[in-house]
Every structure is written in structure tokens, then in C-alpha cells.
Write a protein that holds these residues in place. Sequence first.
Motif, PDB file in Angstrom:
ATOM      1  N   GLY A   1       0.771  -1.227   0.000  1.00 51.37           N
ATOM      2  CA  GLY A   1       0.000   0.000   0.000  1.00 51.37           C
ATOM      3  C   GLY A   1       0.807   1.284   0.000  1.00 51.37           C
ATOM      4  O   GLY A   1       0.258   2.352  -0.271  1.00 51.37           O
ATOM      5  N   HIS A   2       2.112   1.237   0.274  1.00 46.84           N
ATOM      6  CA  HIS A   2       2.899   2.469   0.364  1.00 46.84           C
ATOM      7  C   HIS A   2       3.053   3.158  -0.999  1.00 46.84           C
ATOM      8  O   HIS A   2       2.869   4.371  -1.099  1.00 46.84           O
ATOM      9  N   ALA A   3       3.411   2.405  -2.038  1.00 47.36           N
ATOM     10  CA  ALA A   3       3.540   3.015  -3.364  1.00 47.36           C
ATOM     11  C   ALA A   3       2.189   3.524  -3.846  1.00 47.36           C
ATOM     12  O   ALA A   3       2.083   4.625  -4.393  1.00 47.36           O
ATOM     13  N   GLU A   4       1.169   2.737  -3.624  1.00 48.59           N
ATOM     14  CA  GLU A   4      -0.189   3.115  -4.027  1.00 48.59           C
ATOM     15  C   GLU A   4      -0.626   4.408  -3.333  1.00 48.59           C
ATOM     16  O   GLU A   4      -1.408   5.188  -3.881  1.00 48.59           O
ATOM     17  N   SER A   5      -0.064   4.682  -2.149  1.00 49.83           N
ATOM     18  CA  SER A   5      -0.380   5.894  -1.386  1.00 49.83           C
ATOM     19  C   SER A   5       0.542   7.056  -1.727  1.00 49.83           C
ATOM     20  O   SER A   5       0.522   8.087  -1.064  1.00 49.83           O
ATOM     21  N   GLY A   6       1.384   6.907  -2.747  1.00 47.95           N
ATOM     22  CA  GLY A   6       2.192   8.025  -3.240  1.00 47.95           C
ATOM     23  C   GLY A   6       3.687   7.873  -3.122  1.00 47.95           C
ATOM     24  O   GLY A   6       4.436   8.739  -3.572  1.00 47.95           O
ATOM     25  N   MET A   7       4.179   6.788  -2.553  1.00 49.95           N
ATOM     26  CA  MET A   7       5.612   6.642  -2.299  1.00 49.95           C
ATOM     27  C   MET A   7       6.327   6.064  -3.516  1.00 49.95           C
ATOM     28  O   MET A   7       6.761   4.907  -3.522  1.00 49.95           O
ATOM     29  N   TRP A   8       6.445   6.897  -4.563  1.00 53.18           N
ATOM     30  CA  TRP A   8       7.126   6.477  -5.778  1.00 53.18           C
ATOM     31  C   TRP A   8       7.640   7.687  -6.557  1.00 53.18           C
ATOM     32  O   TRP A   8       7.086   8.775  -6.467  1.00 53.18           O
ATOM     33  N   VAL A   9       8.740   7.473  -7.246  1.00 52.91           N
ATOM     34  CA  VAL A   9       9.286   8.459  -8.172  1.00 52.91           C
ATOM     35  C   VAL A   9       9.470   7.754  -9.518  1.00 52.91           C
ATOM     36  O   VAL A   9       9.493   6.534  -9.598  1.00 52.91           O
ATOM     37  N   VAL A  10       9.584   8.536 -10.550  1.00 51.47           N
ATOM     38  CA  VAL A  10       9.763   8.010 -11.906  1.00 51.47           C
ATOM     39  C   VAL A  10      11.246   8.035 -12.248  1.00 51.47           C
ATOM     40  O   VAL A  10      11.955   8.987 -11.913  1.00 51.47           O
ATOM     41  N   LEU A  11      11.718   6.982 -12.904  1.00 49.39           N
ATOM     42  CA  LEU A  11      13.078   6.939 -13.416  1.00 49.39           C
ATOM     43  C   LEU A  11      12.999   6.676 -14.919  1.00 49.39           C
ATOM     44  O   LEU A  11      12.366   5.706 -15.338  1.00 49.39           O
ATOM     45  N   VAL A  12      13.607   7.556 -15.701  1.00 49.16           N
ATOM     46  CA  VAL A  12      13.617   7.423 -17.158  1.00 49.16           C
ATOM     47  C   VAL A  12      15.044   7.123 -17.601  1.00 49.16           C
ATOM     48  O   VAL A  12      15.954   7.915 -17.332  1.00 49.16           O
ATOM     49  N   ALA A  13      15.242   5.989 -18.256  1.00 45.61           N
ATOM     50  CA  ALA A  13      16.542   5.647 -18.846  1.00 45.61           C
ATOM     51  C   ALA A  13      16.417   5.868 -20.347  1.00 45.61           C
ATOM     52  O   ALA A  13      15.562   5.269 -20.997  1.00 45.61           O
ATOM     53  N   SER A  14      17.248   6.768 -20.873  1.00 47.03           N
ATOM     54  CA  SER A  14      17.109   7.148 -22.276  1.00 47.03           C
ATOM     55  C   SER A  14      18.467   7.264 -22.953  1.00 47.03           C
ATOM     56  O   SER A  14      19.415   7.776 -22.353  1.00 47.03           O
ATOM     57  N   PRO A  15      18.553   6.849 -24.232  1.00 46.41           N
ATOM     58  CA  PRO A  15      19.804   7.042 -24.977  1.00 46.41           C
ATOM     59  C   PRO A  15      20.043   8.521 -25.292  1.00 46.41           C
ATOM     60  O   PRO A  15      21.151   8.904 -25.673  1.00 46.41           O
ATOM     61  N   ASN A  16      19.016   9.366 -25.126  1.00 41.09           N
ATOM     62  CA  ASN A  16      19.157  10.802 -25.385  1.00 41.09           C
ATOM     63  C   ASN A  16      19.710  11.575 -24.194  1.00 41.09           C
ATOM     64  O   ASN A  16      20.018  12.755 -24.310  1.00 41.09           O
ATOM     65  N   VAL A  17      19.807  10.939 -23.030  1.00 44.01           N
ATOM     66  CA  VAL A  17      20.339  11.589 -21.834  1.00 44.01           C
ATOM     67  C   VAL A  17      21.843  11.306 -21.762  1.00 44.01           C
ATOM     68  O   VAL A  17      22.265  10.156 -21.834  1.00 44.01           O
ATOM     69  N   THR A  18      22.635  12.356 -21.640  1.00 46.74           N
ATOM     70  CA  THR A  18      24.089  12.183 -21.528  1.00 46.74           C
ATOM     71  C   THR A  18      24.594  12.502 -20.127  1.00 46.74           C
ATOM     72  O   THR A  18      25.606  11.957 -19.698  1.00 46.74           O
ATOM     73  N   THR A  19      23.900  13.383 -19.417  1.00 49.76           N
ATOM     74  CA  THR A  19      24.242  13.737 -18.046  1.00 49.76           C
ATOM     75  C   THR A  19      23.032  13.454 -17.174  1.00 49.76           C
ATOM     76  O   THR A  19      21.962  14.010 -17.416  1.00 49.76           O
ATOM     77  N   PRO A  20      23.163  12.603 -16.145  1.00 49.00           N
ATOM     78  CA  PRO A  20      22.003  12.272 -15.305  1.00 49.00           C
ATOM     79  C   PRO A  20      21.521  13.487 -14.518  1.00 49.00           C
ATOM     80  O   PRO A  20      22.325  14.276 -14.024  1.00 49.00           O
ATOM     81  N   TYR A  21      20.202  13.627 -14.404  1.00 51.09           N
ATOM     82  CA  TYR A  21      19.638  14.770 -13.684  1.00 51.09           C
ATOM     83  C   TYR A  21      18.285  14.410 -13.129  1.00 51.09           C
ATOM     84  O   TYR A  21      17.690  13.369 -13.472  1.00 51.09           O
TER      85      TYR A  21
END
Length: 197
Positions: free
Chosen positions: A173-193
Amino acid sequence: MRKAVSPTFTAIVAIVVAIVIVGAAVYTYQQFLMYSSKTSAAITTTSTTPKHTLPYNPSNKTVFITLVTLSSGPTFNFNGTDFGAMVIYVPAGWNLYITFINQQSLPHNLNLVANDTSTPNSANIADDGKILLTIGASSSDYQTSGIMSGQSASGLYTDIPAGIYWLCCGIAGHAESGMWVVLVASPNVTTPYVVIS
């Protein structure tokens, strides 16, 4: 004839490497706290959403991510954010060295999930995607176990494929209650941010 490396020298090198890794994690934690303390009003007055560069090592293609469950703010948060308001962008194919720190009295853990849904909508995160990495619990007890206040745990995921993922708490129930962030892995990203909306 080649001279053998002494055990003392090997131990010193290992200690130096550990200090560098811990230093990077502490730096990331401090930067996230500083960044997440900005008010939403200050963020919305700019014409573009601010980006914050994450620490990384380009020579071994490793991004250092530190997520903290803060005692202030929403009950179910990472770095004071909830419901995917934080988005982390990393180069596809890089390694993720993730440190999770819990400052709440509730137990929490952290999971990297290749999600099948846009938001967690089940008490069991495995119903919404494939769990790739669990930090602060085991793959068999992620729904009930976590680290307690003042504790930290780290994990490494290597060579992340291009895609969109969650970093979320696996306790039921923790993630369902909002405890999550998004992670995007992309070949277009050169510097992580990271971007916080």
C-alpha cells in the motif's frame, strides 16, 4: 620478477574507494534535501522546470542516486515528494548505485520496478510490473519488511535498458499511497539529472 601487492596496500585502496562512494552518496543526499526544500511557488514561477545534475562517474558509467524518506512532508515520500513528482533521468545502459535512507518511524524499502501501469494501483507492486532490484528488504519479504528510522541501505543495478521505471516502496500500500518516483533511462540523456514538478 613481479613484486606482490601487500595486503595493507589493498586494504588502503579499498578504504579510499569506500570513502569516495560514501562521499558521493552524502553529497547527493544533501543536494536533494536542499533542492526539495524549495517551495512549489518558487518552482512554478520559472518558465522551465529546474534540473539538478546527479553525481556520476562517466568512466564506469555509474549514476549515484540517493532517496530519503523524510520525517517532514507527506507520510509516504521520497525527498519530500510523492505521486511521481520527482523524475530522475539517466543514460540508458548505465549502472545505478542507489542509496536509500529512512528518517521515518515507519519501516520502508526501495524497489526498482519495470512498470506496466502509469501509476502504482495495487497494494502489491509486483502486480504492476517486474521488480528488478530490492533495497532494504529481500525479494521474498518486500511487502512487509523495511529499514527503520536512521538506517540506510544501498544496491547496484547494472546496465539499465532504455525505458520508464519506478523507484518505490514495496511495503503493501505504500507506493499506491504516493511513495514512488519516476526513473527514465534514455539514450538521449548524456548527463544524469532530476526534475521535481
